[in-house]
Design an enzyme around this catalytic site. Structure first.
Site, PDB file in Angstrom:
ATOM      1  N   ASP A  29       0.803  -1.217   0.000  1.00 44.36           N
ATOM      2  CA  ASP A  29       0.000   0.000   0.000  1.00 44.36           C
ATOM      3  C   ASP A  29       0.839   1.271   0.000  1.00 44.36           C
ATOM      4  O   ASP A  29       0.402   2.322   0.476  1.00 44.36           O
ATOM      5  CB  ASP A  29      -0.928   0.004   1.215  1.00 44.36           C
ATOM      6  CG  ASP A  29      -0.160  -0.102   2.537  1.00 44.36           C
ATOM      7  OD1 ASP A  29       0.870  -0.800   2.552  1.00 44.36           O
ATOM      8  OD2 ASP A  29      -0.596   0.489   3.535  1.00 44.36           O
ATOM      9  N   ARG A  51       4.855   1.470 -11.737  1.00 47.08           N
ATOM     10  CA  ARG A  51       4.180   1.048 -10.502  1.00 47.08           C
ATOM     11  C   ARG A  51       3.260  -0.131 -10.783  1.00 47.08           C
ATOM     12  O   ARG A  51       3.205  -1.099 -10.017  1.00 47.08           O
ATOM     13  CB  ARG A  51       3.394   2.215  -9.892  1.00 47.08           C
ATOM     14  CG  ARG A  51       4.264   3.363  -9.403  1.00 47.08           C
ATOM     15  CD  ARG A  51       3.492   4.328  -8.528  1.00 47.08           C
ATOM     16  NE  ARG A  51       2.408   5.002  -9.235  1.00 47.08           N
ATOM     17  CZ  ARG A  51       2.525   6.139  -9.904  1.00 47.08           C
ATOM     18  NH1 ARG A  51       3.714   6.734  -9.996  1.00 47.08           N
ATOM     19  NH2 ARG A  51       1.467   6.703 -10.483  1.00 47.08           N
ATOM     20  N   LYS A 141      -6.868  -0.474   6.340  1.00 54.54           N
ATOM     21  CA  LYS A 141      -5.744  -0.224   7.244  1.00 54.54           C
ATOM     22  C   LYS A 141      -5.642   1.257   7.566  1.00 54.54           C
ATOM     23  O   LYS A 141      -5.842   2.113   6.696  1.00 54.54           O
ATOM     24  CB  LYS A 141      -4.432  -0.690   6.612  1.00 54.54           C
ATOM     25  CG  LYS A 141      -3.292  -0.779   7.609  1.00 54.54           C
ATOM     26  CD  LYS A 141      -1.935  -0.740   6.943  1.00 54.54           C
ATOM     27  CE  LYS A 141      -1.565   0.679   6.553  1.00 54.54           C
ATOM     28  NZ  LYS A 141      -0.126   0.828   6.243  1.00 54.54           N
ATOM     29  N   GLU A 184      -3.796  -0.315  13.667  1.00 54.88           N
ATOM     30  CA  GLU A 184      -2.330  -0.251  13.658  1.00 54.88           C
ATOM     31  C   GLU A 184      -1.794   0.883  14.530  1.00 54.88           C
ATOM     32  O   GLU A 184      -1.614   2.002  14.066  1.00 54.88           O
ATOM     33  CB  GLU A 184      -1.809  -0.082  12.223  1.00 54.88           C
ATOM     34  CG  GLU A 184      -0.302  -0.059  12.128  1.00 54.88           C
ATOM     35  CD  GLU A 184       0.219   0.019  10.703  1.00 54.88           C
ATOM     36  OE1 GLU A 184       1.450   0.100  10.526  1.00 54.88           O
ATOM     37  OE2 GLU A 184      -0.599   0.001   9.753  1.00 54.88           O
ATOM     38  N   GLU A 186       1.366   2.015  15.735  1.00 50.46           N
ATOM     39  CA  GLU A 186       2.803   1.772  15.611  1.00 50.46           C
ATOM     40  C   GLU A 186       3.592   2.663  16.559  1.00 50.46           C
ATOM     41  O   GLU A 186       3.472   3.889  16.517  1.00 50.46           O
ATOM     42  CB  GLU A 186       3.303   2.003  14.187  1.00 50.46           C
ATOM     43  CG  GLU A 186       4.810   1.799  14.075  1.00 50.46           C
ATOM     44  CD  GLU A 186       5.362   1.885  12.670  1.00 50.46           C
ATOM     45  OE1 GLU A 186       6.579   1.685  12.499  1.00 50.46           O
ATOM     46  OE2 GLU A 186       4.587   2.160  11.731  1.00 50.46           O
ATOM     47  N   LYS A 226      -2.482  -4.683  14.097  1.00 50.27           N
ATOM     48  CA  LYS A 226      -1.172  -4.627  13.449  1.00 50.27           C
ATOM     49  C   LYS A 226      -0.223  -3.797  14.322  1.00 50.27           C
ATOM     50  O   LYS A 226      -0.024  -2.607  14.095  1.00 50.27           O
ATOM     51  CB  LYS A 226      -1.274  -4.023  12.047  1.00 50.27           C
ATOM     52  CG  LYS A 226       0.062  -3.998  11.292  1.00 50.27           C
ATOM     53  CD  LYS A 226      -0.094  -3.538   9.849  1.00 50.27           C
ATOM     54  CE  LYS A 226       1.249  -3.500   9.137  1.00 50.27           C
ATOM     55  NZ  LYS A 226       1.143  -3.149   7.704  1.00 50.27           N
ATOM     56  N   SER A 297       2.193  -8.626   8.563  1.00 51.59           N
ATOM     57  CA  SER A 297       1.676  -7.707   7.557  1.00 51.59           C
ATOM     58  C   SER A 297       2.867  -6.850   7.155  1.00 51.59           C
ATOM     59  O   SER A 297       3.023  -5.715   7.612  1.00 51.59           O
ATOM     60  CB  SER A 297       0.540  -6.846   8.127  1.00 51.59           C
ATOM     61  OG  SER A 297       0.077  -5.922   7.152  1.00 51.59           O
ATOM     62  N   TYR A 358       4.548   6.954   5.133  1.00 53.19           N
ATOM     63  CA  TYR A 358       4.247   6.528   3.773  1.00 53.19           C
ATOM     64  C   TYR A 358       2.804   6.848   3.433  1.00 53.19           C
ATOM     65  O   TYR A 358       2.011   7.147   4.330  1.00 53.19           O
ATOM     66  CB  TYR A 358       4.518   5.045   3.569  1.00 53.19           C
ATOM     67  CG  TYR A 358       3.773   4.109   4.472  1.00 53.19           C
ATOM     68  CD1 TYR A 358       2.624   3.446   4.043  1.00 53.19           C
ATOM     69  CD2 TYR A 358       4.215   3.869   5.779  1.00 53.19           C
ATOM     70  CE1 TYR A 358       1.959   2.571   4.863  1.00 53.19           C
ATOM     71  CE2 TYR A 358       3.542   2.983   6.604  1.00 53.19           C
ATOM     72  CZ  TYR A 358       2.425   2.354   6.142  1.00 53.19           C
ATOM     73  OH  TYR A 358       1.747   1.475   6.971  1.00 53.19           O
TER      74      TYR A 358
END
Length: 358
Positions: A29, A51, A141, A184, A186, A226, A297, A358
């Site tokens: 992604d 891509r 996500k 997620e 993180e 995640k 993942s 990202y």
């Protein structure tokens, strides 16, 4: 009957399909800018065709479905086609892989804090989820980012609360529109913190996420987590063993996560391909029983060797696919605690990027 109840059985079935033992998620992604950074390293122009060609390479790898149960897309990929003219979502469906979609719109400053952030993208999320569902996506996500800095007291209570509630609100919106949410939170590797400090922060963050998800009536049976792995900071000067990371990470989950959660799919967080696999393998060798499927993942930790082998040359497609499948198979074995170690020094190269976005 609420919309969530309408989707309840489908959400549970989707989450269980993704959490199939022996398989994990390919995180493909990358935004246009992020994949451009990776193309720069192999001297490939960042254009739409390159891509598409690279994503085709990944998705058409032979028997990819033996190790990959779900693929996270960036929005562009939902409308792209394989070399054979098949839409990528349909290609995944044909192979029995569930299509996911990145729905957050990146981070912005959380004012009143010392450089901490919150995630944007909630305002129109319900409409986007409806569109993505129609385009074939069945999970989503949303990445919240927190940092550890003992000198400034990060993560602050404001950051922990804001990101936890953002994740919970996102999860509730997704479920009410048919998408299984990957939650997620993180905690970045950046910093000089010890593994003990990392554990304390992970536990505080994960507990806050659970509380927020309960407040938002998130269906745990139709959700996936995640998280980052519990490990020392990148500038701490210390490296924990795979067993130490595994024990700390699993203990943290045992103390915070409800048994109803279907699966935990770890992010690699800048670990080398090999370390990401070894850490996951050690988690699945721990004797104490856990109620969740522990899997992966991974983005960089599945693709780094593949990208180098490809180099933007279509003549290298098969070679690149073989490199990708080596990592996919290794991580599939790691979800079962059956990985016996790597065979490439290249796969042990660090993939860490400071303050990764990202």
């Amino acid at each position: 009957m609420s919309t969530q109840n309408t989707f309840r059985e489908e959400l549970i079935a989707t989450a269980r399909a993704i959490a199939t033992p022996g398989k994990g998620i390919l995180a493909a992604d990358e935004s246009t800018g992020t994949i451009g950074n990776r193309f720069d390293k192999i001297k490939v122009e960042n254009n739409e065709e390159n891509r598409r060609a690279y994503r085709d390479l990944l998705l058409t790898s032979e028997n990819i479905q033996e190790y990959i149960s779900g693929v996270i897309f960036f929005e562009e990929q939902l409308l792209q086609k394989s070399d054979e003219g098949v839409l990528f979502p349909e290609l995944c469906k044909q192979k029995g892989m569930v299509v996911g979609i990145k729905v957050d719109k990146g981070v912005k400053p959380l004012y009143g804090t010392d450089g901490e952030t919150e995630v944007q993208g909630i305002d129109d999320l319900d409409k986007r989820c409806q569109k993505y569902y129609q385009q074939g996506a069945r999970f989503a996500k949303w990445r919240a980012v927190l940092k550890i800095d003992s000198k400034t007291g990060c993560p602050s209570e404001l950051s922990v609360h804001q990101n936890a509630y953002g994740l919970a609100r996102y999860a509730a919106i997704c479920q009410n529109n048919g998408l299984v949410p990957i939650i997620e939170p993180e905690v970045l590797m950046d910093g000089d913190h010890t593994i003990e400090q990392s554990f304390a922060v992970h536990q505080r963050v994960q507990a806050a996420v659970v509380k927020a998800c309960h407040d938002h009536h998130v269906l745990w049976e139709g959700a996936l987590l995640k998280p980052s792995m519990v490990q020392p900071g990148s500038t701490s000067g210390k490296k924990a063993s795979a067993k130490e990371v595994a024990y700390a990470t699993v203990t943290c989950l045992q103390r915070t996560m409800p048994p109803a959660l279907v699966g935990v799919n770890f992010l690699s967080g800048g670990l080398s391909e090999e370390d990401a696999t070894l850490h996951l393998n050690e988690m699945n060798k721990i004797k104490e029983r856990v109620p969740w499927n522990l899997s992966f993942s991974y983005g960089r930790a599945l693709q780094a060797s593949c990208l180098k082998a490809w180099g933007g040359d279509k003549e290298n497609k098969k070679k690149a696919q073989e490199a990708f499948l080596v990592r996919a198979k290794a991580n599939g074995l790691a979800t079962l605690g059956k990985y016996e170690g790597g065979n490439s020094a290249e796969s042990s190269e660090s993939l860490f990027v400071a303050n990764y976005s990202y």
